[in-house]
Design a protein around this motif. Structure first.
Motif, PDB file in Angstrom:
ATOM      1  N   MET A   1      25.795  23.618  -5.665  1.00 11.74           N
ATOM      2  CA  MET A   1      25.219  23.843  -4.352  1.00 11.74           C
ATOM      3  C   MET A   1      25.234  22.518  -3.587  1.00 11.74           C
ATOM      4  SD  MET A   1      21.306  24.799  -3.438  1.00 11.74           S
ATOM      5  CE  MET A   1      21.268  26.519  -3.086  1.00 11.74           C
ATOM      6  N   PRO A   2      25.798  22.496  -2.388  1.00 12.70           N
ATOM      7  CA  PRO A   2      25.827  21.247  -1.623  1.00 12.70           C
ATOM      8  C   PRO A   2      24.422  20.852  -1.178  1.00 12.70           C
ATOM      9  CG  PRO A   2      26.704  23.050  -0.319  1.00 12.70           C
ATOM     10  CD  PRO A   2      26.433  23.586  -1.693  1.00 12.70           C
ATOM     11  N   SER A   3      24.202  19.551  -1.126  1.00 10.68           N
ATOM     12  CA  SER A   3      22.883  19.095  -0.683  1.00 10.68           C
ATOM     13  C   SER A   3      22.763  19.253   0.828  1.00 10.68           C
ATOM     14  CB  SER A   3      22.659  17.639  -1.093  1.00 10.68           C
ATOM     15  OG  SER A   3      23.563  16.801  -0.415  1.00 10.68           O
ATOM     16  N   THR A   4      21.544  19.391   1.287  1.00  7.93           N
ATOM     17  CA  THR A   4      21.262  19.538   2.711  1.00  7.93           C
ATOM     18  C   THR A   4      20.631  18.247   3.193  1.00  7.93           C
ATOM     19  OG1 THR A   4      20.902  21.887   2.358  1.00  7.93           O
ATOM     20  CG2 THR A   4      20.125  20.972   4.424  1.00  7.93           C
ATOM     21  N   SER A   5      21.113  17.737   4.297  1.00  8.66           N
ATOM     22  CA  SER A   5      20.616  16.465   4.815  1.00  8.66           C
ATOM     23  C   SER A   5      19.222  16.633   5.423  1.00  8.66           C
ATOM     24  CB  SER A   5      21.577  15.923   5.869  1.00  8.66           C
ATOM     25  OG  SER A   5      21.564  16.763   7.008  1.00  8.66           O
ATOM     26  N   PRO A   6      18.468  15.543   5.500  1.00  4.74           N
ATOM     27  CA  PRO A   6      17.131  15.623   6.102  1.00  4.74           C
ATOM     28  C   PRO A   6      17.142  16.178   7.529  1.00  4.74           C
ATOM     29  CG  PRO A   6      17.325  13.585   4.892  1.00  4.74           C
ATOM     30  CD  PRO A   6      18.701  14.216   4.903  1.00  4.74           C
ATOM     31  N   GLU A   7      18.128  15.793   8.331  1.00  3.08           N
ATOM     32  CA  GLU A   7      18.155  16.308   9.708  1.00  3.08           C
ATOM     33  C   GLU A   7      18.426  17.812   9.734  1.00  3.08           C
ATOM     34  OE1 GLU A   7      22.392  14.447   9.357  1.00  3.08           O
ATOM     35  OE2 GLU A   7      20.425  14.060   8.530  1.00  3.08           O
ATOM     36  N   GLN A   8      19.226  18.304   8.785  1.00  2.00           N
ATOM     37  CA  GLN A   8      19.478  19.743   8.714  1.00  2.00           C
ATOM     38  C   GLN A   8      18.232  20.505   8.267  1.00  2.00           C
ATOM     39  OE1 GLN A   8      22.796  19.450   6.018  1.00  2.00           O
ATOM     40  NE2 GLN A   8      24.261  20.043   7.610  1.00  2.00           N
ATOM     41  N   VAL A   9      17.496  19.940   7.316  1.00  2.00           N
ATOM     42  CA  VAL A   9      16.268  20.593   6.851  1.00  2.00           C
ATOM     43  C   VAL A   9      15.273  20.721   7.998  1.00  2.00           C
ATOM     44  CG1 VAL A   9      14.252  20.363   5.339  1.00  2.00           C
ATOM     45  CG2 VAL A   9      16.548  19.889   4.441  1.00  2.00           C
ATOM     46  N   LEU A  10      15.077  19.632   8.751  1.00  2.00           N
ATOM     47  CA  LEU A  10      14.135  19.696   9.871  1.00  2.00           C
ATOM     48  C   LEU A  10      14.623  20.642  10.968  1.00  2.00           C
ATOM     49  CD1 LEU A  10      12.787  16.050  10.273  1.00  2.00           C
ATOM     50  CD2 LEU A  10      11.741  18.003   9.127  1.00  2.00           C
ATOM     51  N   ALA A  11      15.922  20.622  11.256  1.00  2.00           N
ATOM     52  CA  ALA A  11      16.455  21.509  12.295  1.00  2.00           C
ATOM     53  C   ALA A  11      16.268  22.983  11.895  1.00  2.00           C
ATOM     54  CB  ALA A  11      17.929  21.212  12.543  1.00  2.00           C
ATOM     55  N   ARG A  12      16.549  23.305  10.637  1.00  2.00           N
ATOM     56  CA  ARG A  12      16.377  24.688  10.180  1.00  2.00           C
ATOM     57  C   ARG A  12      14.903  25.094  10.179  1.00  2.00           C
ATOM     58  NH1 ARG A  12      20.662  24.697   5.136  1.00  2.00           N
ATOM     59  NH2 ARG A  12      22.529  24.494   6.437  1.00  2.00           N
ATOM     60  N   THR A  13      14.050  24.192   9.740  1.00  2.00           N
ATOM     61  CA  THR A  13      12.615  24.474   9.740  1.00  2.00           C
ATOM     62  C   THR A  13      12.118  24.677  11.169  1.00  2.00           C
ATOM     63  OG1 THR A  13      12.351  23.149   7.733  1.00  2.00           O
ATOM     64  CG2 THR A  13      10.358  23.610   9.001  1.00  2.00           C
ATOM     65  N   ASN A  14      12.620  23.877  12.088  1.00  2.00           N
ATOM     66  CA  ASN A  14      12.255  24.004  13.494  1.00  2.00           C
ATOM     67  C   ASN A  14      12.663  25.375  14.032  1.00  2.00           C
ATOM     68  OD1 ASN A  14      11.282  23.086  16.017  1.00  2.00           O
ATOM     69  ND2 ASN A  14      13.356  22.536  16.627  1.00  2.00           N
ATOM     70  N   HIS A  15      13.855  25.834  13.690  1.00  2.00           N
ATOM     71  CA  HIS A  15      14.315  27.152  14.143  1.00  2.00           C
ATOM     72  C   HIS A  15      13.442  28.269  13.573  1.00  2.00           C
ATOM     73  CE1 HIS A  15      17.933  26.459  16.536  1.00  2.00           C
ATOM     74  NE2 HIS A  15      18.118  25.397  15.778  1.00  2.00           N
ATOM     75  N   VAL A  16      13.080  28.155  12.289  1.00  2.29           N
ATOM     76  CA  VAL A  16      12.227  29.170  11.670  1.00  2.29           C
ATOM     77  C   VAL A  16      10.881  29.230  12.382  1.00  2.29           C
ATOM     78  CG1 VAL A  16      10.924  29.770   9.579  1.00  2.29           C
ATOM     79  CG2 VAL A  16      13.335  29.109   9.409  1.00  2.29           C
ATOM     80  N   LEU A  17      10.287  28.068  12.620  1.00  2.00           N
ATOM     81  CA  LEU A  17       8.986  28.029  13.292  1.00  2.00           C
ATOM     82  C   LEU A  17       9.089  28.578  14.716  1.00  2.00           C
ATOM     83  CD1 LEU A  17       6.062  27.221  12.787  1.00  2.00           C
ATOM     84  CD2 LEU A  17       6.617  24.944  13.612  1.00  2.00           C
ATOM     85  N   ALA A  18      10.157  28.236  15.413  1.00  3.98           N
ATOM     86  CA  ALA A  18      10.343  28.736  16.780  1.00  3.98           C
ATOM     87  C   ALA A  18      10.552  30.253  16.773  1.00  3.98           C
ATOM     88  CB  ALA A  18      11.516  28.031  17.436  1.00  3.98           C
ATOM     89  N   ASP A  19      11.301  30.749  15.781  1.00 11.54           N
ATOM     90  CA  ASP A  19      11.545  32.206  15.690  1.00 11.54           C
ATOM     91  C   ASP A  19      10.271  32.987  15.408  1.00 11.54           C
ATOM     92  OD1 ASP A  19      14.201  31.799  16.217  1.00 11.54           O
ATOM     93  OD2 ASP A  19      14.864  32.030  14.132  1.00 11.54           O
ATOM     94  N   LEU A  20       9.292  32.361  14.793  1.00  4.35           N
ATOM     95  CA  LEU A  20       8.026  33.030  14.509  1.00  4.35           C
ATOM     96  C   LEU A  20       7.182  33.196  15.771  1.00  4.35           C
ATOM     97  CD1 LEU A  20       6.976  31.271  11.174  1.00  4.35           C
ATOM     98  CD2 LEU A  20       7.853  33.600  11.460  1.00  4.35           C
ATOM     99  N   GLU A  21       7.593  32.514  16.850  1.00  2.00           N
ATOM    100  CA  GLU A  21       6.865  32.543  18.115  1.00  2.00           C
ATOM    101  C   GLU A  21       5.390  32.220  17.914  1.00  2.00           C
ATOM    102  OE1 GLU A  21       7.746  36.117  20.285  1.00  2.00           O
ATOM    103  OE2 GLU A  21       9.897  35.803  20.105  1.00  2.00           O
ATOM    104  N   SER A  22       5.162  31.216  17.116  1.00  2.00           N
ATOM    105  CA  SER A  22       3.805  30.760  16.796  1.00  2.00           C
ATOM    106  C   SER A  22       3.378  29.695  17.795  1.00  2.00           C
ATOM    107  CB  SER A  22       3.804  30.187  15.379  1.00  2.00           C
ATOM    108  OG  SER A  22       2.604  29.520  15.125  1.00  2.00           O
ATOM    109  N   ASP A  23       2.094  29.484  17.884  1.00  2.00           N
ATOM    110  CA  ASP A  23       1.572  28.394  18.708  1.00  2.00           C
ATOM    111  C   ASP A  23       1.492  27.096  17.907  1.00  2.00           C
ATOM    112  OD1 ASP A  23       1.302  30.042  20.900  1.00  2.00           O
ATOM    113  OD2 ASP A  23      -0.782  30.552  20.447  1.00  2.00           O
ATOM    114  N   LEU A  24       1.937  27.134  16.669  1.00  2.00           N
ATOM    115  CA  LEU A  24       1.859  25.952  15.817  1.00  2.00           C
ATOM    116  C   LEU A  24       2.883  24.907  16.227  1.00  2.00           C
ATOM    117  CD1 LEU A  24       1.540  27.568  12.269  1.00  2.00           C
ATOM    118  CD2 LEU A  24      -0.256  26.455  13.604  1.00  2.00           C
ATOM    119  N   LEU A  25       2.446  23.679  16.259  1.00  2.00           N
ATOM    120  CA  LEU A  25       3.320  22.526  16.449  1.00  2.00           C
ATOM    121  C   LEU A  25       3.077  21.628  15.242  1.00  2.00           C
ATOM    122  CD1 LEU A  25       2.652  21.795  20.210  1.00  2.00           C
ATOM    123  CD2 LEU A  25       4.501  23.148  19.205  1.00  2.00           C
TER     124      LEU A  25
END
Length: 127
Positions: free
Chosen positions: A1-25
């Motif tokens: 399994m290829p490793s995921t870079s820190p910037e990719q992890v944060l970008a994906r996490t950001n998309h998940v949080l945004a998709d949840l339409e949460s008020d969380l920051l």
């Protein structure tokens, strides 16, 4: 399994949080320890930067180029910073809540002669 870079992890996490339409920051500091290359690769979502200590050198704040808090803007990236890790280097991560609780500014925390601070590391288990 290829490793995921820190910037990719944060970008994906950001998309998940945004998709949840949460008020969380959320702030986040993601660190990948690359011990084979004696370095840490860091990416920040507006989180306080870590402190680095190397024996014989002054403590200092790692200079980061942080991206936005997670959950705000999905089109922005999270730049990485490479921090060399010489033998006996200590990389100290902490929460921004700790800063608020202690009413301590980051530059003061990095000063080796700050009140209550020692220039030498303490043995494990000692306060």
């Amino acid at each position: 399994m290829p490793s995921t870079s820190p910037e990719q992890v944060l970008a994906r996490t950001n998309h998940v949080l945004a998709d949840l339409e949460s008020d969380l920051l959320v702030s986040c500091l993601y660190v990948h320890l690359d011990l084979a290359r004696d370095r840490a690769v860091l990416a920040s979502a507006d989180h306080p930067p870590p402190l680095v200590y190397q024996p014989g050198l002054p403590r200092r704040v790692v200079r980061l180029d942080p991206g936005p808090l997670l959950g705000i803007e999905t089109s922005t990236g999270y730049p990485t910073t490479v921090q060399p890790l010489a033998p006996a280097t200590t990389l100290a991560l902490y929460t921004d809540g700790l800063l608020e609780t202690m009413l301590l500014t980051l530059p003061a925390a990095a000063e080796p002669d700050a009140p209550g601070r020692s220039s030498e590391p303490r043995p494990p288990g000692r306060r």
